[in-house]
Design a protein around this motif. Sequence first.
Motif, PDB file in Angstrom:
ATOM      1  N   TYR A  96      69.074 -64.315 -26.951  1.00  0.00           N
ATOM      2  CA  TYR A  96      68.824 -65.371 -27.933  1.00  0.00           C
ATOM      3  C   TYR A  96      69.712 -65.192 -29.153  1.00  0.00           C
ATOM      4  N   VAL A  97      69.887 -63.946 -29.600  1.00  0.00           N
ATOM      5  CA  VAL A  97      70.741 -63.690 -30.762  1.00  0.00           C
ATOM      6  C   VAL A  97      72.177 -64.115 -30.472  1.00  0.00           C
ATOM      7  N   THR A  98      72.670 -63.787 -29.290  1.00  0.00           N
ATOM      8  CA  THR A  98      74.051 -64.126 -28.947  1.00  0.00           C
ATOM      9  C   THR A  98      74.263 -65.630 -28.910  1.00  0.00           C
ATOM     10  N   LEU A  99      73.387 -66.346 -28.219  1.00  0.00           N
ATOM     11  CA  LEU A  99      73.549 -67.795 -28.106  1.00  0.00           C
ATOM     12  C   LEU A  99      73.310 -68.496 -29.441  1.00  0.00           C
ATOM     13  N   ARG A 100      72.391 -67.975 -30.243  1.00  0.00           N
ATOM     14  CA  ARG A 100      72.103 -68.617 -31.540  1.00  0.00           C
ATOM     15  C   ARG A 100      73.243 -68.393 -32.520  1.00  0.00           C
ATOM     16  N   VAL A 104      75.835 -69.062 -18.397  1.00  0.00           N
ATOM     17  CA  VAL A 104      74.973 -68.213 -17.575  1.00  0.00           C
ATOM     18  C   VAL A 104      75.501 -66.778 -17.565  1.00  0.00           C
ATOM     19  N   ILE A 105      76.813 -66.625 -17.440  1.00  0.00           N
ATOM     20  CA  ILE A 105      77.409 -65.280 -17.477  1.00  0.00           C
ATOM     21  C   ILE A 105      77.175 -64.630 -18.833  1.00  0.00           C
ATOM     22  N   LEU A 106      77.368 -65.389 -19.905  1.00  0.00           N
ATOM     23  CA  LEU A 106      77.145 -64.857 -21.248  1.00  0.00           C
ATOM     24  C   LEU A 106      75.688 -64.456 -21.439  1.00  0.00           C
ATOM     25  N   LEU A 143      84.223 -67.998 -23.487  1.00  0.00           N
ATOM     26  CA  LEU A 143      84.914 -66.941 -22.741  1.00  0.00           C
ATOM     27  C   LEU A 143      85.285 -65.786 -23.658  1.00  0.00           C
ATOM     28  N   LYS A 144      85.681 -66.101 -24.877  1.00  0.00           N
ATOM     29  CA  LYS A 144      85.965 -65.059 -25.865  1.00  0.00           C
ATOM     30  C   LYS A 144      84.724 -64.229 -26.146  1.00  0.00           C
ATOM     31  N   TRP A 145      83.585 -64.878 -26.259  1.00  0.00           N
ATOM     32  CA  TRP A 145      82.339 -64.158 -26.522  1.00  0.00           C
ATOM     33  C   TRP A 145      81.905 -63.331 -25.315  1.00  0.00           C
ATOM     34  N   ALA A 202      81.163 -75.027 -18.256  1.00  0.00           N
ATOM     35  CA  ALA A 202      80.409 -74.562 -19.425  1.00  0.00           C
ATOM     36  C   ALA A 202      79.082 -73.944 -19.000  1.00  0.00           C
ATOM     37  N   MET A 203      78.403 -74.549 -18.033  1.00  0.00           N
ATOM     38  CA  MET A 203      77.140 -73.993 -17.552  1.00  0.00           C
ATOM     39  C   MET A 203      77.347 -72.617 -16.935  1.00  0.00           C
TER      40      MET A 203
END
Length: 323
Positions: free
Chosen positions: A120-124, A270-272, A186-188, A265-266
Amino acid sequence: MRAVHFLRRRQEERELIFWLSLVAYDHRDRSITNRLYLLYLIIFFSGWIFITLTLFASGGAILLEWLNPADGAQVALDLEIGVLLAWTLYALWQSLKRCPLVFSRQDAALLCQTPVPRQYVTLRWLLMPWFKNAIIFWLISIVLGFSYAETILPEFTGFERVLEYSTFGLRSLIVVVPVHLVLFALKWVLGVYRLQKDHNRRWLVWLVLSVTFVFASIFIIYSIDGSGPLGFVANSIIDILAFPLQAGFGMESLSLSLLSSCLMAMVIFVILYQLSGDFNLTRAAQETQEYSTVTAMMRYGLTTEAANLQVEKRLGVGRKPAR
């Protein structure tokens, strides 16, 4: 997760307030006059940006006709691909030096030491950096769309012609939004994968260098020789990379282009999400302390102190001496 969202939302609000203060807008004023002033700012800057982009498009049209008068769409597409790939390779290299997630000192003390869901922290944390970075590429895409429009449309004087002219820029913008999101995510992915628990994956440097060499070779072969076997391979790879962007210049179906880019993008998200489960927030905070300090100093006008920190970083002050 509510606490994480609240913390991040307050940071985003402070940053937005900072930019609004540059145009003398007071967010605390709830009067009708202040709201009308905000509406005036939106209308004014929208018109100013549109006029500015059309001026840049005039020079872009000259460039497209000079490079290839017969196929301006292909030239605009190649320019857009070149810009996106160059930035992507640079961004991947930067993610090996510093974590893409930037945490302040308060974040390091209040957030990174707690067992919050790393996913959640990463996506937020991705939303605001992506938006700030995407604005530049959105403007470039609109300029290329306007430039292509000027090569095939007569001079626009009426309102209908303005709408038709604007459609080219809007179409190019719609296509590039999900593509840039994929490249930014992809960078993240690379930055998060590098900071998994206590692992130190030094081989990622060689992976990025190899990818850079491969794409540089493909573009050189594509530019010089497109008839031989290597040229055929280079053209095929370029066509695959260009497919999600071709609809921006009327070369492919817009729905198929958006569908392919949204599917990518999906997959990348999902990988991230999967990799973020073991993301080491503490190491990420340590890497971004200096960057957040410099950003805060620049925001509050301490330019001299920020410049000194940047000079110390370039000189390697505080690093272990090399052998």
